[in-house]
Design a protein around this motif. Structure first.
Motif, short mmCIF file in Angstrom:
data_model
loop_
_atom_site.label_atom_id
_atom_site.label_comp_id
_atom_site.label_asym_id
_atom_site.label_seq_id
_atom_site.Cartn_x
_atom_site.Cartn_y
_atom_site.Cartn_z
N ASP B 190 0.80 -1.24 0.00
CA ASP B 190 0.00 0.00 0.00
C ASP B 190 0.83 1.28 0.00
O ASP B 190 0.28 2.37 -0.19
CB ASP B 190 -0.94 0.02 1.22
CG ASP B 190 -2.14 -0.90 1.01
OD1 ASP B 190 -2.24 -1.46 -0.10
OD2 ASP B 190 -2.95 -1.04 1.93
N GLU B 195 1.80 3.82 6.07
CA GLU B 195 0.56 3.68 5.31
C GLU B 195 0.16 2.22 5.20
O GLU B 195 -0.99 1.85 5.42
CB GLU B 195 0.72 4.28 3.90
CG GLU B 195 0.82 5.78 3.87
CD GLU B 195 -0.44 6.47 4.40
OE1 GLU B 195 -1.51 5.84 4.41
OE2 GLU B 195 -0.33 7.63 4.85
N TYR B 232 -5.68 2.58 -1.37
CA TYR B 232 -5.60 3.82 -0.59
C TYR B 232 -7.00 4.17 -0.09
O TYR B 232 -7.99 3.81 -0.71
CB TYR B 232 -5.02 4.97 -1.42
CG TYR B 232 -5.82 5.28 -2.66
CD1 TYR B 232 -6.84 6.23 -2.63
CD2 TYR B 232 -5.56 4.63 -3.86
CE1 TYR B 232 -7.59 6.52 -3.75
CE2 TYR B 232 -6.30 4.92 -5.00
CZ TYR B 232 -7.32 5.85 -4.94
OH TYR B 232 -8.06 6.13 -6.05
N THR B 236 -5.21 8.01 3.64
CA THR B 236 -3.89 7.80 3.03
C THR B 236 -3.24 9.13 2.66
O THR B 236 -3.87 9.99 2.04
CB THR B 236 -4.03 6.93 1.76
OG1 THR B 236 -4.66 5.72 2.12
CG2 THR B 236 -2.69 6.65 1.12
N VAL B 241 2.70 7.99 -0.59
CA VAL B 241 2.58 6.75 -1.37
C VAL B 241 3.22 6.96 -2.74
O VAL B 241 3.96 6.11 -3.25
CB VAL B 241 1.09 6.34 -1.52
CG1 VAL B 241 0.95 5.15 -2.46
CG2 VAL B 241 0.50 6.01 -0.15
#
Lengths: 409, 470
Positions: B190, B195, B232, B236, B241
């Motif tokens: 992820d 996260e 996500y 998030t 990310v």
């Protein structure tokens, strides 16, 4: 200030001149070299003020562009716009993420290879012919398959998804039983369209009665030129959708003379209940092509978006087609038979397509962007040329347009 | 539908013809109408189909692109957004069911039997077999048995093998085995630790990030194609990310989706208004990033070249938006069986669940998604019934602005006892259409070639894993 063509108007540049294809009206607008140069820059989102004035001596750039705005083909913008071209198909590859089946179109099957006549334009006489693919032909030294083999081949064609079936010979009317079995099978398989090529020499009253049992059939009736009253009468008595295909030999004849005769014949046929498609043959097209309208402006007559997109993907005559000869040999084009791709008596069509994917792809993926000088011609996406009459499939000799001079001869 | 770009230019999207006009240039109404009619498609009347053989032929021609085997329903993780978690009360819940050998081999035999028959319809198709779970490596022995069965019995095919795994059980031995068969591996990661570990946890609540990043090292020199799929949610930090998937050593991100909102759930109930607002701000930042990237022009292309095609979350998001718009189907190229939505003919791929039912895909759960079983094969009558039900449910789509580009699929329609459309989700799709056009046209005003270029880049990057993206 910017000027952009509308989504439906596509600029295609040739070596010298250009064209605007208008897909809402299916028309093309011819552009002079100067107009093309201005539009090329405008279509690259160049500000009008930055387009060199010397491209159009004696006029202003805005005046040139205004002409297209008046035709509703484009518009002026204060801020740079994004114009997405009008499309029918996604511009992205349809088979990108999976093994899509081949997109097949026309399937040609020769039902026999026998004929008692010896027409000068027959395939065995090697005389080049523009519509040889829908003509009756016999070829050297071939036997033909049996009835059940034809059914099997048609089953295979159905499964592969061919849309249109073209049946021809030789003399397809020689054996009514075999032909009936084939036609009945085509009807069972619900092909969207089936075409049968016959020659006037064989269409007697029995043949007419036979054909009239298949009113859904499309018949090409090859005949000699000038069209005899007998041929015309026979054609009229056939109740299928019939197209008379007279074959005009232009070898060594005068252009005005041949065009006059064609016009005369056309007038004879116009009032009748038959369609009309002139075919042309010649012992040497390099000498004779300029007499034939199909090598002139007439060839660039299809300005629909559907045809345009097809021409960008393939050659409209070759893409997705396949031919099975009377002895079972498989070719792409019916009249380009230098080398067989296989034989359906020992390998099924699916296997042939799989095994010869690359070889077949050379024909199926041939576009005019790969042909010289077509790749420099603005008519390349509206043209209906025939590759089999050319000496070299990648080079066009037989065309009345010179894209470098921007002139029709 | 009208929309504006950042420059202030105004456009009109005409759903019937699929054309987008600058508002100023929209004048030829009669010609547009005539054009739309001339290229219009014939939608098949499904009630006139007399025999389900027609459906079988469709599947033999264009379907069977992948067999997905749910080798187990067990999982050694307890991801908080998992559709089998308590977040999705209507779904089956965690299950200890392993697929048995007999079921797996029968599913394979059904698939290859159809592929053999289908060669007459599609000579180019090759088999693709995906191992899915739960966590498939919890039933690794069955995977090996399946592969041996395929390699011994179907030698005239060139099968492609895929496995979707949470990576916690990858080992040197496992990777060595998978390498023999040139597997494609799809990992679930992820993003960075904070996260990833927020949702992807072991039953005790410990995060799985460190374990999987350690295991990913086994794949580094394996030569296998490895991709990441990430999830996500509204919490998030998508910026982090995005940065994470740009890093060297992290497999290429091939897909990023939010937890399913198309199935009734309580997962989304936990997010506060503030979190939602922050999420919206992050999304806005992503759009800005995408615009700035396009503004870089030549520099962007140079960076892409130097980065060996490296893309991350924001790039992928843009590519997906572009593809959804460029792939809109109008007129004669519409699917005559399913004119609206992104659904395909059931049977396009086969998902064999652990109990031996064939379902439309691995993301459909309800009884409505069952299209056969390993004992009797595909039920073409049932598939025709699904198509008819979908046609009926989507009759209203004709007047929808998103009718040529809607991506809703059976995940939405077939996750209950019957094929059903959810009007609330449709509203969401409609709302996004305007935003998507506005964003993409703003981008294309900066660089008019960028849409096609990025779409091409996407297909180039992911050409090997296409089926998983469908």
């Amino acid at each position: 200030m910017f000027f952009r063509l509308n989504p439906e108007a596509r600029l295609i540049s040739g070596a010298k001149n250009g064209l605007i294809y208008d897909f809402l009206d299916n028309k093309v607008y011819e552009l002079s070299s100067e107009e093309k140069s201005v539009l090329e820059l405008a279509e690259k989102s160049k500000e009008i003020e930055e387009i060199p004035q010397n491209l159009v001596p004696g006029k202003s750039v805005t005046e040139v562009l205004e002409k297209f705005r008046e035709k509703n083909l484009g518009e002026f913008y204060e801020k740079k716009p994004y114009i997405e071209p009008l499309r029918l198909k996604s511009p992205l590859s349809s088979g990108a993420f999976y093994d899509s089946p081949p997109q097949l179109t026309n399937f040609f099957v020769e039902l026999n290879n026998s004929c008692q006549y010896n027409c000068s334009y027959c395939g065995k006489n090697r005389m080049k012919r523009i519509f040889g693919c829908i003509g009756c032909n016999v070829w050297d030294g071939q036997k033909h398959m049996e009835g059940d083999s034809y059914k099997d081949v048609l089953d295979q064609a159905y499964k592969l998804g061919f849309g249109q079936i073209f049946l021809s010979g030789g003399d397809v009317l020689k054996d009514f039983d075999t032909l009936a079995a084939v036609l009945d099978h085509c009807e069972t398989l619900h092909f969207p369209a089936v075409f049968l090529t016959c020659h006037e020499n064989y269409v007697d009253s029995d043949a007419v009665n036979f054909l009239n049992q298949y009113k859904w059939l499309n018949v090409f009736l090859n005949c000699n030129f000038p069209v005899s009253s007998k041929a015309l009468k026979r054609a009229e008595s056939v109740q299928c959708n019939i197209t008379l295909v007279p074959v005009v030999d232009v070898t060594g004849v005068d252009k005005e003379d041949v065009m006059g005769k064609i016009q005369h014949e056309h007038e004879k046929v116009q009032s009748k209940r038959v369609n009309w498609q002139i075919d042309y043959c010649s012992a040497d097209f390099t000498k004779d092509y300029s007499k034939i309208p199909l090598f002139g402006k007439e060839r660039a007559g299809n300005a629909t978006l559907q045809f345009f997109e097809r021409c960008q993907e393939c050659h409209p005559c070759l893409g997705g087609i396949l031919t099975v000869s009377a002895c079972g040999n498989v070719y792409v084009c019916r009249t380009m038979r230098e080398k067989s791709l296989g034989n359906v008596l020992d390998t099924n069509l699916s296997e042939i397509l799989r095994n010869k994917k690359e070889e077949i792809g050379k024909s199926w993926n041939l576009t005019r962007d790969k042909i010289t000088p077509c790749h420099n011609c603005e008519y390349r996406y509206s043209c209906m040329d025939c590759r089999s009459v050319e000496e070299d499939v990648y080079y066009t000799n037989l065309c009345g347009y010179d894209p470098y001079a921007g002139e029709w001869t | 539908m009208e929309f504006k770009t950042l420059s202030g230019n105004e456009y009109v999207y005409l759903p019937k013809s699929g054309i987008v006009y600058p508002k100023k240039a929209l004048k030829r109404f009669a010609e547009i109408e005539r054009f739309s009619k001339s290229v219009g498609s014939e939608t098949l009347n499904l009630d006139e189909i007399e025999t389900p053989e027609v459906i079988k032929e469709l599947i033999l021609r264009s379907g069977l692109q992948e067999l997905i085997l749910e080798v187990t329903q067990k999982c050694n993780l307890r991801c908080k957004y998992c559709v089998y978690s308590e977040s999705y009360p209507g779904v089956r819940g965690y299950n200890p069911k392993d697929m048995d050998k007999d079921t797996a081999l029968k599913a394979i035999d059904v698939y290859f039997s159809l592929l053999k028959e289908g060669k007459a319809y599609n000579p180019y198709r090759e088999p693709s077999i995906a191992f899915y779970g739960g966590e498939p490596l919890l039933n690794f022995e069955l995977i090996k048995t399946c592969i041996t069965h395929v390699m011994e019995n179907y030698t005239d095919f060139n099968p492609y093998f895929v496995m979707t795994t949470n990576s916690t059980l990858l080992s040197e031995e496992v990777v060595a085995y998978l390498s023999q068969y040139n597997f494609e591996i799809v990992l679930s990661i992820d993003g960075p630790r904070e996260e990833h570990d927020r949702n992807r946890v072991f039953p005790g609540g410990t995060g799985s990030f460190d374990t999987i990043m350690e295991n990913v090292k086994f794949l580094a020199d394996s030569g296998l194609k490895v991709y990441c799929q990430s999830v996500y949610d509204l919490k998030t930090d998508i910026d982090k990310v995005h940065e994470f998937f740009y890093q060297e050593g992290v497999p290429l991100l091939s897909g990023a989706d939010p937890p399913s909102s198309k199935i009734p759930n309580v997962y989304y109930d936990k997010f506060s208004a503030r979190e939602r607002k922050i999420y919206e701000e992050r999304l806005a930042k992503m759009l800005t990033y995408q615009i700035e990237k396009v503004k870089k022009g030549k520099e962007r292309k140079r960076e892409e070249k130097n980065g060996k095609g490296r893309i991350s979350l924001y790039d992928l998001n843009l590519m997906n938006r572009i593809i959804s718009v460029l792939n809109r189907h109008t007129g004669m190229y519409k699917d005559p069986y399913i004119p609206y939505t992104g659904s395909g003919i059931p049977g396009f791929k086969l998902f064999a669940d652990a109990f031996g039912f064939f379902r439309i895909c691995e993301r459909t759960f309800g009884d409505a998604s069952i299209i056969g079983d390993v004992e009797s094969g595909l039920d073409y009558e049932k598939i025709l019934g699904i198509l008819r039900a979908l046609r009926s449910e989507t009759a209203v789509c004709e007047s929808c602005v998103a009718k040529n580009m809607c991506s809703l699929c059976y995940v939405t329609f077939a996750s209950g006892p019957a094929i059903k459309r959810d009007p609330a989700i449709c509203e969401d799709v409609k709302m996004r259409v305007e935003g998507t056009f506005s964003h993409l046209w703003s981008i294309a005003e900066i660089d008019e070639n960028v849409l096609l270029e990025l779409a091409d880049e996407y297909y180039t990057l992911f050409e090997d894993i296409g089926k998983e993206l469908l």
